[in-house]
Scaffold this motif. Sequence first.
Motif, PDB file in Angstrom:
ATOM      1  N   ASP A 179      10.232   5.220   4.710  1.00  0.00           N
ATOM      2  CA  ASP A 179       9.295   4.089   4.723  1.00  0.00           C
ATOM      3  C   ASP A 179       8.077   4.416   5.594  1.00  0.00           C
ATOM      4  O   ASP A 179       7.798   3.766   6.601  1.00  0.00           O
ATOM      5  CB  ASP A 179      10.024   2.843   5.252  1.00  0.00           C
ATOM      6  CG  ASP A 179       9.193   1.573   5.139  1.00  0.00           C
ATOM      7  OD1 ASP A 179       8.331   1.506   4.235  1.00  0.00           O
ATOM      8  OD2 ASP A 179       9.412   0.654   5.948  1.00  0.00           O
ATOM      9  N   ASP A 180       7.337   5.453   5.183  1.00  0.00           N
ATOM     10  CA  ASP A 180       6.227   5.943   6.010  1.00  0.00           C
ATOM     11  C   ASP A 180       5.134   4.900   6.224  1.00  0.00           C
ATOM     12  O   ASP A 180       4.449   4.914   7.254  1.00  0.00           O
ATOM     13  CB  ASP A 180       5.620   7.198   5.371  1.00  0.00           C
ATOM     14  CG  ASP A 180       6.588   8.366   5.367  1.00  0.00           C
ATOM     15  OD1 ASP A 180       7.504   8.375   6.213  1.00  0.00           O
ATOM     16  OD2 ASP A 180       6.442   9.256   4.520  1.00  0.00           O
ATOM     17  N   GLU A 181       4.945   4.007   5.271  1.00  0.00           N
ATOM     18  CA  GLU A 181       3.927   2.964   5.407  1.00  0.00           C
ATOM     19  C   GLU A 181       4.480   1.718   6.092  1.00  0.00           C
ATOM     20  O   GLU A 181       3.764   0.725   6.265  1.00  0.00           O
ATOM     21  CB  GLU A 181       3.379   2.591   4.029  1.00  0.00           C
ATOM     22  CG  GLU A 181       2.722   3.744   3.280  1.00  0.00           C
ATOM     23  CD  GLU A 181       1.525   4.302   4.029  1.00  0.00           C
ATOM     24  OE1 GLU A 181       0.763   3.498   4.609  1.00  0.00           O
ATOM     25  OE2 GLU A 181       1.366   5.541   4.042  1.00  0.00           O
TER      26      GLU A 181
END
Length: 226
Positions: free
Chosen positions: A80-82
Amino acid sequence: MSTLTDRVVAGFFPPGSALPSEPELCETFGVSRTTVREAVKALEAKGLVHARQGSGTTVAAQEEWNLLDPVVLAATFQHDDELVVLDQLVGIRSALESQMAAQAAAVADEADLRAIQEVLDRMDGETRTPQRFIETDVAFHAAVMQASGNRLGQSFVRIVHTQARTTSLYNGTPDERACATANAEHRRIVERLAARDAEGAARAMAAHIEQAWQRRRFPASRSSAV
């Protein structure tokens, strides 16, 4: 086969695409056809793929994934990089835990309140040891939820929060100052519980969860605690 789950969640195999054939998966992962078939069945049970006889296996739309499955949820948080899913998690925690704080203010007995106070007092002495503080922070929130009597809400939060805490994207890097700030917020929650102020306890809990996340979320505040 957690590696295959991770690849699907990471987008290595995008929704709507076909998984490689059994022989290809066997070669890629160095396992037998039986192992591959069991892995695909597990993916299907998690809502990640659709397997149809004669037409292969395709990756399901993300909306169909079972995010309450621990393996799927852990992989989702890891990629979930964002911070989209983690933002959603915090919103859910805020809503549920604030409701349970209000319930605790209304129904907790004196033994419940003493247990919460004891955890808070222990945390006062742990602000200089952030890693220990973080573990006790989990116990504090669990004590408030238990005092609410809301077993379903407590179980749901425990499932999603346990998986979120496995990723550094959620945890940040705690320091002494941030631990002290978090514990001041905890103390306001306890004060409202002791006063039997349901609305005030709900507001204090929501504010703490949301503010603590904002301190962890942004790079400039990456040295923040829960």
